[in-house]
Design a protein around this motif. Structure first.
Motif, PDB file in Angstrom:
ATOM      1  N   GLN A 110       4.896  12.504   1.400  1.00  0.00           N
ATOM      2  CA  GLN A 110       5.191  13.409   0.167  1.00  0.00           C
ATOM      3  C   GLN A 110       5.398  12.515  -0.977  1.00  0.00           C
ATOM      4  OE1 GLN A 110       6.989  13.462   3.278  1.00  0.00           O
ATOM      5  NE2 GLN A 110       5.745  15.062   3.993  1.00  0.00           N
ATOM      6  N   SER A 111       5.903  11.136  -0.967  1.00  0.00           N
ATOM      7  CA  SER A 111       6.256  10.710  -2.303  1.00  0.00           C
ATOM      8  C   SER A 111       5.777   9.228  -2.144  1.00  0.00           C
ATOM      9  CB  SER A 111       7.651  10.747  -2.502  1.00  0.00           C
ATOM     10  OG  SER A 111       8.206  11.690  -2.725  1.00  0.00           O
ATOM     11  N   LEU A 112       5.736   8.603  -3.258  1.00  0.00           N
ATOM     12  CA  LEU A 112       5.577   7.028  -3.610  1.00  0.00           C
ATOM     13  C   LEU A 112       6.539   6.706  -4.557  1.00  0.00           C
ATOM     14  CD1 LEU A 112       4.034   4.355  -3.175  1.00  0.00           C
ATOM     15  CD2 LEU A 112       2.214   5.011  -4.465  1.00  0.00           C
ATOM     16  N   ILE A 113       7.416   5.742  -4.101  1.00  0.00           N
ATOM     17  CA  ILE A 113       8.362   5.115  -4.986  1.00  0.00           C
ATOM     18  C   ILE A 113       8.171   3.767  -5.124  1.00  0.00           C
ATOM     19  CG2 ILE A 113      10.852   4.932  -5.351  1.00  0.00           C
ATOM     20  CD1 ILE A 113       9.895   7.759  -5.773  1.00  0.00           C
ATOM     21  N   ARG A 146      -1.816  13.302  -6.168  1.00  0.00           N
ATOM     22  CA  ARG A 146      -3.191  13.250  -6.887  1.00  0.00           C
ATOM     23  C   ARG A 146      -4.132  12.771  -5.663  1.00  0.00           C
ATOM     24  NH1 ARG A 146      -0.016  11.135 -10.435  1.00  0.00           N
ATOM     25  NH2 ARG A 146       0.522  12.167 -12.938  1.00  0.00           N
ATOM     26  N   GLY A 147      -3.534  12.475  -4.721  1.00  0.00           N
ATOM     27  CA  GLY A 147      -4.400  11.999  -3.214  1.00  0.00           C
ATOM     28  C   GLY A 147      -4.880  10.556  -3.622  1.00  0.00           C
ATOM     29  N   GLU A 148      -4.027   9.882  -4.045  1.00  0.00           N
ATOM     30  CA  GLU A 148      -4.489   8.433  -4.319  1.00  0.00           C
ATOM     31  C   GLU A 148      -3.887   7.269  -3.561  1.00  0.00           C
ATOM     32  OE1 GLU A 148      -5.302   8.457  -9.061  1.00  0.00           O
ATOM     33  OE2 GLU A 148      -3.301   7.916  -8.516  1.00  0.00           O
ATOM     34  N   LEU A 149      -4.451   6.324  -3.191  1.00  0.00           N
ATOM     35  CA  LEU A 149      -3.892   5.126  -2.508  1.00  0.00           C
ATOM     36  C   LEU A 149      -3.794   3.947  -3.505  1.00  0.00           C
ATOM     37  CD1 LEU A 149      -6.083   4.944   0.755  1.00  0.00           C
ATOM     38  CD2 LEU A 149      -3.531   5.326   0.747  1.00  0.00           C
ATOM     39  N   TRP A 150      -2.556   3.514  -3.531  1.00  0.00           N
ATOM     40  CA  TRP A 150      -2.052   2.447  -4.493  1.00  0.00           C
ATOM     41  C   TRP A 150      -2.220   1.182  -3.813  1.00  0.00           C
ATOM     42  CZ3 TRP A 150       1.097   3.550  -9.296  1.00  0.00           C
ATOM     43  CH2 TRP A 150       0.855   4.794  -9.836  1.00  0.00           C
ATOM     44  N   ILE A 151      -3.151  -0.009  -4.174  1.00  0.00           N
ATOM     45  CA  ILE A 151      -2.868  -1.209  -3.753  1.00  0.00           C
ATOM     46  C   ILE A 151      -2.006  -2.228  -4.667  1.00  0.00           C
ATOM     47  CG2 ILE A 151      -4.122  -3.352  -3.034  1.00  0.00           C
ATOM     48  CD1 ILE A 151      -5.845  -0.183  -2.845  1.00  0.00           C
ATOM     49  N   VAL A 152      -0.801  -2.393  -4.381  1.00  0.00           N
ATOM     50  CA  VAL A 152      -0.070  -2.971  -5.346  1.00  0.00           C
ATOM     51  C   VAL A 152       0.234  -4.620  -5.177  1.00  0.00           C
ATOM     52  CG1 VAL A 152       2.266  -3.019  -6.679  1.00  0.00           C
ATOM     53  CG2 VAL A 152       1.514  -0.782  -5.665  1.00  0.00           C
ATOM     54  N   PRO A 153      -0.377  -5.287  -6.038  1.00  0.00           N
ATOM     55  CA  PRO A 153      -0.345  -6.633  -5.679  1.00  0.00           C
ATOM     56  C   PRO A 153       1.229  -7.104  -5.860  1.00  0.00           C
ATOM     57  CG  PRO A 153      -1.792  -6.173  -7.206  1.00  0.00           C
ATOM     58  CD  PRO A 153      -1.157  -5.217  -7.087  1.00  0.00           C
ATOM     59  N   TYR A 154       1.343  -8.346  -5.068  1.00  0.00           N
ATOM     60  CA  TYR A 154       2.754  -8.994  -5.001  1.00  0.00           C
ATOM     61  C   TYR A 154       3.083  -9.336  -6.168  1.00  0.00           C
ATOM     62  CZ  TYR A 154       2.290  -8.739   0.092  1.00  0.00           C
ATOM     63  OH  TYR A 154       2.074  -8.031   1.326  1.00  0.00           O
ATOM     64  N   GLY A 155       2.349  -9.987  -7.039  1.00  0.00           N
ATOM     65  CA  GLY A 155       2.700 -10.563  -8.390  1.00  0.00           C
ATOM     66  C   GLY A 155       2.217  -9.693  -9.674  1.00  0.00           C
ATOM     67  N   ASP A 156       2.033 -10.203 -10.583  1.00  0.00           N
ATOM     68  CA  ASP A 156       1.762  -9.136 -11.664  1.00  0.00           C
ATOM     69  C   ASP A 156       0.286  -8.749 -12.275  1.00  0.00           C
ATOM     70  OD1 ASP A 156       4.451  -9.331 -12.417  1.00  0.00           O
ATOM     71  OD2 ASP A 156       4.109 -11.255 -13.422  1.00  0.00           O
ATOM     72  N   GLU A 157      -0.318  -9.016 -11.202  1.00  0.00           N
ATOM     73  CA  GLU A 157      -2.059  -8.444 -11.277  1.00  0.00           C
ATOM     74  C   GLU A 157      -1.872  -7.027 -11.265  1.00  0.00           C
ATOM     75  OE1 GLU A 157      -4.578 -10.519 -11.542  1.00  0.00           O
ATOM     76  OE2 GLU A 157      -2.971 -12.093 -11.666  1.00  0.00           O
ATOM     77  N   LEU A 184       1.021  -1.209   0.220  1.00  0.00           N
ATOM     78  CA  LEU A 184       0.017   0.007  -0.030  1.00  0.00           C
ATOM     79  C   LEU A 184       0.822   1.273  -0.033  1.00  0.00           C
ATOM     80  CD1 LEU A 184      -2.993   0.917   0.024  1.00  0.00           C
ATOM     81  CD2 LEU A 184      -2.520   1.075   2.752  1.00  0.00           C
ATOM     82  N   GLY A 185       0.461   2.202  -0.946  1.00  0.00           N
ATOM     83  CA  GLY A 185       1.371   3.411  -0.767  1.00  0.00           C
ATOM     84  C   GLY A 185       0.326   4.645  -1.207  1.00  0.00           C
ATOM     85  N   TRP A 186       0.722   5.895  -0.557  1.00  0.00           N
ATOM     86  CA  TRP A 186       0.143   7.119  -0.742  1.00  0.00           C
ATOM     87  C   TRP A 186       0.808   7.858  -1.924  1.00  0.00           C
ATOM     88  CZ3 TRP A 186      -4.391   9.357  -0.197  1.00  0.00           C
ATOM     89  CH2 TRP A 186      -4.063  10.846  -0.080  1.00  0.00           C
ATOM     90  N   ASP A 187       0.192   8.332  -2.829  1.00  0.00           N
ATOM     91  CA  ASP A 187       0.541   9.238  -3.832  1.00  0.00           C
ATOM     92  C   ASP A 187       0.089  10.533  -3.688  1.00  0.00           C
ATOM     93  OD1 ASP A 187       1.103  10.778  -6.072  1.00  0.00           O
ATOM     94  OD2 ASP A 187       0.183   9.445  -7.669  1.00  0.00           O
ATOM     95  N   ASP A 188       0.757  11.390  -3.005  1.00  0.00           N
ATOM     96  CA  ASP A 188       0.062  12.558  -2.527  1.00  0.00           C
ATOM     97  C   ASP A 188      -0.057  13.659  -3.603  1.00  0.00           C
ATOM     98  OD1 ASP A 188      -0.711  14.548  -0.084  1.00  0.00           O
ATOM     99  OD2 ASP A 188       0.751  15.667  -0.887  1.00  0.00           O
TER     100      ASP A 188
END
Length: 812
Positions: A688-691, A649-660, A643-647
């Motif tokens: 401030q950042s999502l890398i 655009r105010g977005e929460l990113w749910i990044v799967p462990y695989g290629d989904e 899970l990451g926060w992209d400030d």
């Protein structure tokens, strides 16, 4: 295909099919697919591109906590790559230090990057240079006693009131009182005389500190007892009685050797030492005066004849039947109080004007309440310098740093030169070692070489900063001595004190120097927490051992704006035992925990800070927590992942462990779309950042999406309709973009397309094929509606300029 394209919606009586072209997946009843399309701030949807590449380090892995901001505002990403810790900015990659394995976590303070290793002590690396400082050996100094000239004070002659004979064994009360006063006054004069010469005559507890640039304390040595060879001085006087009735006391003299506390270098300081140490500060306690003015002295007859009687008069407060360093003595209580409170009891210069004031301060030290050790206080000792710790996670909030998932690393021990009392010149160098044995049988060892010197005696006070220590063995060349250690009353130290307060000598001889084995035991606190300040990042002010769970992440919390609210949560803890808020009370010395959500996390990347709180994936839900409130649900169904926060655009990113595909939402859950996998295997998230870090070692910045890339946008929307069979309707599709390929189709069905019913979908009503063209005007078309209940629009396009894709809302 569409029969016509018009820049505006055609006029007429035919109804426009009201597809919701600004909705995302949160509109589950109508939107079936929204891929690589996010809401456009100006309305409708817009295409997304692959995040911009900052750098590429094949095989690199991000370090937990490694997204930091330097003092000049530069964003810095800490990576572990090919055995090196590296700092990556937007413009350069800098190798910091070589490490055998990736660190457990890192954080920054005002001036340093702190690197927590899985094994080994933490590293403090200056932020301005990102170049580690060399090893500083603080043990090149020995505090020694420098004997000076003797000082004396006379006890005046006096005529006694009592009458005595050769069989008299004691003196009457009045004479004892008179002689006690004379000896007490002489002792004070003797001490004041030495004081005027800036000399000590009684033992003092002392240690030194190495001071660097800006007044920073680089190293603090062991507290030792600087003592005369005899231990105490001027504690006895020989009283001679003569004359009729042995009533004439002819006077006596108290004599003591004055001394100063000196510095001896056990070896020549190296260049690193000289470049970093600006001064050496010697801290001493008040002298350990045995005199107690409210107590009587003792008189012991030592001889008699027909013409004289001889008594030994002992200074009031001295017990001739007990050693001054015995476990029950007043001076032992004083010494243990001094070392338990060394930060306040040891000073660089005496503040007292005379001996009476010094004795009053000594009494105030003895009177300091001794708080029995608790599990938390012992844990704090185990983590505090010169012991240290490593942590599995960390977070900063204001000037505080929280460390979690702790491992206490025992101090190797003070070196023998630090605990020496006397060294003499020698033609050869002497290898030395100190081994400390703990209660569980584990050992720590410190070793050093004394150059061109020989250690002849040791401090009467020997210490180790952990109450678990039970034995200390000191070795200098072939000679050694092993002594027992006792926990101090407050549990800050284990100590040995010579019963006579005189220097300790070696008792054993061997054929040669043998280095003792070291087998340290690391104590784990999986749910332990330590709070430190930015100015002293490795010295805990508060600790908590926690429970049997494991803390995987610590995140900072926002403060409450009102002083009338409950204490503000300063940090959140996230682990297998759930999510809790943490507050500090009692002047930041006590940690209070409040469980907010019992569902736990097992991966620190499943949580991220957000404005005003945190978000986390717990089980199959995405939740948010603000302040000290209970959790609220953002998504009822959330895939596992990072899970990451992209400030930006105010977005929460749910990044799967695989290629989904990555699932993207907002804090209110009203935006929900998917985007193509970027190949991320890990991420670093801050306010401030999502890398994103890909398996190929690319570092991607989610705030930037301007790189050329081919991106496939998919949008499928369905809606029930009430058009009569055979009636006409208008399709108005305001879609725009450059360099696009793909199809846009419209179909009718009796059921929703995602309903598993055989033959539910009828043939496409309209299909548009785009072959590398650009769309600059809305697409419109008239069509006849067949007998059906649902209309479905499917947009499937690829673009080399996905950021130019726009889908505007259909007008009603």
């Amino acid at each position: 295909m569409f029969p016509s394209c018009h820049p505006t919606c055609p006029k007429g009586s035919r109804a426009v099919i009201p597809f919701p072209l600004s909705s995302t997946l949160h509109d589950r009843s109508r939107v079936l697919r929204c891929h690589n399309l996010r809401p456009d701030p100006t309305g409708g949807l817009m295409g997304v591109s692959r995040p911009a590449t900052i750098s590429s380090l094949p095989g690199a892995e991000p370090v937990k906590g490694g997204l930091i901001t330097l003092d000049d505002g530069t964003r810095c990403i800490i990576m572990y790559h090919q055995g090196h810790l590296k700092a990556v900015t937007d413009t350069e990659i800098k190798s910091i230090i070589r490490l055998d394995e990736a660190p457990a976590t890192v954080t920054r303070t005002a001036g340093s990057l702190i690197v927590m290793r899985h094994r080994g002590t933490p590293l403090l690396i200056p932020l301005d240079t990102l170049v580690p400082a060399g090893h500083l050996n603080g043990t090149v100094i020995t505090l020694t006693r420098q004997d000076m000239t003797a000082v004396s004070a006379d006890i005046p002659a006096v005529t006694l009131k009592g009458s005595y004979d050769t069989s008299s064994r004691t003196l009457c009360d009045a004479d004892r009182t008179t002689l006690d006063k004379g000896m007490r006054d002489a002792y004070l004069r003797l001490c004041d005389l030495a004081r005027l010469q800036r000399r000590y005559i009684q033992p003092v507890v002392a240690r030194y500190r190495l001071i660097g640039d800006g007044g920073d304390v680089i190293y603090t040595s062991a507290p030792v007892l600087i003592s005369p060879e005899s231990g105490l001085q001027a504690t006895h006087a020989s009283i001679l009685l003569t004359g009729e009735g042995f009533r004439q006391m002819s006077g006596a003299r108290l004599t003591a050797t004055g001394y100063t506390v000196g510095i001896t270098y056990s070896r020549t300081p190296d260049a690193e030492w000289l470049s970093r140490v600006r001064s050496v500060e010697v801290l001493v306690s008040p002298q350990l005066h045995p005199l107690v003015t409210g107590l009587p002295g003792t008189f012991t007859r030592t001889g008699s004849s027909t013409t004289q009687l001889t008594f030994t008069h002992t200074l009031p407060g001295v017990n001739p039947l007990d050693d001054p360093g015995s476990s029950s003595s007043r001076l032992t209580r004083c010494i243990t109080s001094i070392i338990d409170n060394a930060d306040t009891t040891l000073r660089s210069s005496p503040a007292e004007d005379d001996t009476s004031e010094e004795m009053a301060r000594l009494q105030s030290i003895i009177s300091i309440p001794s708080t029995p050790p608790t599990p938390d206080s012992i844990m704090r000792v185990r983590l505090s310098p010169p012991n240290t710790f490593t942590a599995g996670c960390t977070a900063r909030s204001g000037d505080l740093i929280a460390w979690g998932n702790l491992t206490a690393i025992p101090f190797d021990g003070y070196t023998l030169p630090e605990m020496s009392a006397k060294v003499i010149a020698s033609d050869s160098s002497t290898p030395t070692a100190v081994q400390v044995t703990m209660q569980d049988g584990s050992t720590v060892v410190s070793q050093t070489v004394v150059h061109k010197q020989s250690v002849t005696s040791l401090s009467p006070l020997l210490v180790y900063p952990n109450p678990d220590a039970r034995l200390i063995t000191l070795i200098a060349g072939r000679r050694s001595v092993t002594l027992p250690l006792t926990p101090s009353p407050c549990g800050r130290w284990a100590y040995y004190l010579s019963p006579t307060l005189a220097p300790v000598t070696f008792t054993d001889d061997t054929e040669g120097f043998v280095s003792p084995p070291s087998s340290p035991s690391l104590r784990r606190y999986p749910s332990g927490i330590a709070i430190t300040t930015e100015s002293s990042p490795l010295t805990p002010t508060a600790v908590s051992a926690g429970d049997a769970s494991v803390i995987h992440s610590l995140l900072p919390s926002m403060r409450h704006s009102s002083s009338f609210t409950v204490p503000a949560a300063r940090f959140y803890t996230l682990g297998t035992g759930g999510i809790s808020s943490m507050t500090l009370t009692d002047r930041r010395t006590r940690i209070n925990m409040n469980l907010l959500d019992s569902r736990g996390i097992t991966d620190h990347r499943a949580a991220t800070p957000i404005p005003g709180g945190i978000a986390a994936i717990t089980g199959d839900r995405l939740i948010a927590i603000t302040g000290s409130r209970q959790s609220s649900t953002i998504l009822e169904e959330c895939p596992s992942g990072m899970l990451g926060w992209d400030d930006s655009r105010g977005e929460l990113w749910i990044v799967p462990y695989g290629d989904e595909p990555t699932l993207v939402t907002t804090l209110d859950g009203k935006t929900l779309y998917t985007r193509s996998s970027s190949g991320a295997s890990s991420l670093l998230s801050s306010l401030q950042s999502l890398i994103l870090v890909t398996s190929e070692g690319e570092l991607l910045d989610t705030a930037k999406e301007d790189e050329p890339s081919v991106c496939r946008a998919r949008y499928t929307v369905t809606l029930p309709h009430t058009f009569a069979p055979g009636s006409h309707a208008m399709l108005y599709l305001p879609i725009y973009g450059e360099s696009m390929r793909g199809t846009i189709s419209l179909s009718a069905s009796h059921h929703r397309p995602d309903t598993p019913v055989s033959a539910a979908t009828l043939p496409h009503l309209l299909t548009l094929t785009i072959n590398g063209g650009s769309l600059r005007h809305p697409l419109t078309g008239s069509l006849r509606i067949p007998h059906s209940h649902h209309l479905t629009l499917d947009i499937d396009i690829n673009s080399e300029s996905p950021h130019t894709i726009r889908i505007r809302h259909t007008p009603s």
